[in-house]
Design an enzyme around this catalytic site. Sequence first.
Site, PDB file in Angstrom:
ATOM      1  N   SER A  69      69.272  47.776  12.871  1.00  0.00           N
ATOM      2  CA  SER A  69      70.129  46.472  12.931  1.00  0.00           C
ATOM      3  C   SER A  69      69.918  45.763  14.226  1.00  0.00           C
ATOM      4  CB  SER A  69      71.634  46.767  12.414  1.00  0.00           C
ATOM      5  OG  SER A  69      72.263  47.536  13.214  1.00  0.00           O
ATOM      6  N   LYS A  70      70.361  44.597  14.390  1.00  0.00           N
ATOM      7  CA  LYS A  70      70.347  44.198  15.712  1.00  0.00           C
ATOM      8  C   LYS A  70      71.445  42.929  15.676  1.00  0.00           C
ATOM      9  CE  LYS A  70      68.487  44.596  19.615  1.00  0.00           C
ATOM     10  NZ  LYS A  70      68.446  45.992  20.352  1.00  0.00           N
ATOM     11  N   GLY A  71      72.043  42.709  16.582  1.00  0.00           N
ATOM     12  CA  GLY A  71      72.964  41.696  16.841  1.00  0.00           C
ATOM     13  C   GLY A  71      72.879  40.902  18.019  1.00  0.00           C
TER      14      GLY A  71
END
Length: 867
Positions: A114-116
């Site tokens: 995931s990446k934000g």
Amino acid sequence: EATFKMKTHSEDGIARYLVNLVQSTLRTNYMTLTPGLGMAIKIESGKVAHMPLPRPLYEIYVHAYGMEGVHLRAAKIARGGIRYSDRLDDFRTEILGLAQTQQMKNVVIVPEGSKGGFVVKYLKKNKSEQQEEVQKQYRTFIQSLLSLTDNRVADELVPLPGVVCYDEPDPYLVVAADKGTAQFSDLANQVSLDRGFWLDDAFASGGKSGYDHKAMGITAKGAWESVKLHFLELGKDIQNEPFSVIGIGDMGGDVFGNGMLLSQEIRLIGAFNHIHIFLDPNPQAKQSFQERQRLFQTSGSTWQDFDASLISPGGGVFARSAKSISLSAEVKEALGIQEPHLVELSGEELIQRLLKAPADLLWNGGIGTYVKSSQESDLQVGDLANDSVRVLANELRVLVVGEGGNLGFTQKARIEYAVKGGRINSDAIDNSGGVNCSDHEVNLKILFTSLGHQGLLPRKEARNEWLKRLEPEIIELILASNRSQAEILSLDSIRSQRDLPRFLDWIGYLSIHQILDRRTESFSSNNSLTALNKLGQGIPRPDLAVLLAYTKMHAYQKVVDDPLLQTGFFDALYLEYYPQSLREGFDLLSVQHPLKQRIVATLVVNRVLDQAGCAMIGWIKSVTNREINHILISYYLIFKIINYEKIFKEILRSTGATSKENIYRLKIEITQWMQRWCAEVLSGSFPIGLFIQEFSQLEQEFEQLKVSADSSAIMLQELKIRDSDLINEKTKQSLMGLWSRGSAVRALPLMAELKLNLNETLILSNWLEEQFCFGEVIQKLLELQITDSWEKTHRSILLKELSSIRSQLGREYLTHKKAGQDPFGQLADQLQPLLENWMREVQKYLEGEGHLSAAAVLVFTLKENLS
């Protein structure tokens, strides 16, 4: 369905896209907005028409007055950092690229990627006020993400109050530090604590009660394992031999700073960051190392703080923005600048010359994309800030690239550089140590919470003491993963050079099933790979890095829900995930961990594929038509039965093999045996669950196996390296022991059907082998070059028939035994006329080219005669 009455086709399309977006929306906090929250929308990306690839599973978009943010998740259980981005106009593009890399990295750990990231819209000029605003908007972003995340209380799921959800319960959300948020873990954990979120301070790794990645140097250390392996394969030990380095970054940075302190033999001739260019054309190793160490330990240091008296003549520190920098003779020589008329360069031109300098290592510890392929434009790269300093991959003159930072090269650039002869993996392989560390921290905290519920670790202070005590062991577990991942690329490079069709088949499988999108990943074409193969090269390492990632992701998804993973057979493997001192301190199997099965699945995938390689699954699947989860579990069972790790260590000790080339030769030959054994076993109806349940007894029986007298000749005939100076008498004994265990493994299906003990089954199996040469027939059948799916199916049928014939003969043996007769004598008399004809035909088959039609005639003739 809405009815559209639009004037133009374009208007109609826009309306349909909007409706599609609404229909793909799963949750929103719009009806429950309170001060401090941004409006958050959760979207199932796969349902959104025309969304660019790669598509995550979920996207949460957050919009507030002072910020915008996005969080992309590849799966329900996913993990990755939150970045503070300065790219107001295209931050989603930035996060998407990073999410793609993160997904690749996370194949070594339990969750997927995931990446934000978030941007701040209104920043004041005052630096302290800027920092306050960034922290405020970060807090808004985190609160907004959690406002769409379910909770757990005492293992019970607690849905979100007032939020309409069109998806399944979704209580797992974990974040980590990233660029611009390295010091924000405590902020995120405070939000988690204030909301009573079930992960408590495991929500954000790092912080005051977590592992400090910079202090550990874990990302740099992990990438350094790749660098060391590259050089060892080139015959150089960089921990004890001097080598030259050019770098991207500065000593204040985590990855660059830690990396440039990992060997005292580093000769750093130049480096740059976003402000300065550092040049030291003839560095003094000891003094330079000590000065780099001082800068690393000095908060806020830059290259300008480097003691000028320690820089060699002609060097210095210059501004990246400088219009003109005079070139000394020493700098020109160090950078390989041969134009006599060239006496000065701008700062950006000097950076390009530095990147193209002849050196042993290019160490990337910075942020930005500095190398593209000759077939790409700057626009395609998508990093406007570094367009003016970017160079082409075919212009590099370094031997090795270590990617401590993300996205330093485009994937096409990596491939172009590798094809030219450069040594490079990918950022996802090299710098996975940081995310691996976060994974261990989060899972340890979850485990400690369960221990606390049982009264075994009631105080958080005691937990924090344990975390600190375990740090050295955690580092070694992480580095072992880095070493393993880098080494399998080397092994698969050799394998793909020897047997490219096997790899192309597996790549085709992943592409056809829409698991690997070759265009999105810039994966080399079959024609390119075939052309390289004709030149004696294997698949380029950057391609293999992508292939490894997608193979592991797919394998994990196939095996993670298999109920066999819940059996006690995998408990020992599960315990290996944790440091030994923790295993000695607590009974970890008595503690419930909500991610235990996922941990086991990841460990199985890594243990099998890091030993057998990417193409193993596809080949065994094509031979046996068995499901991927059966292949993985069966291979791991065989791996444990033959005690591979112990025996291979014995072989290495006995051979004295130290060079990577010799070690790889041994590994590849032995794993080829194991793959054939696995394929042969799975060709019939192999009851995997039975042997997993009875593994303890089976293991005891295998320990009592004796090396048969005739196994020496069989083994040496099989061993392609028999003439090597690696093989001595002691090594032969170890290899014969391995071969005997393999023979016993091949007898397992017969053992299950006849319900005999291992020793008696092995005696029967060896007798059948002696009479019918099944093993040699099967081996030739497995080695046939198959051209299409019909031939694959045909081969699979023939292997099943041979397994069936062995079982039939075994049942006849049992019938004679129960009648009190000499079973072998009776079988020999019964089969005598058949055997003479069979052996003549087998000899012709083995000496011939081995066409599939010949094998079919052989097998079905035997079947008919036996019936």
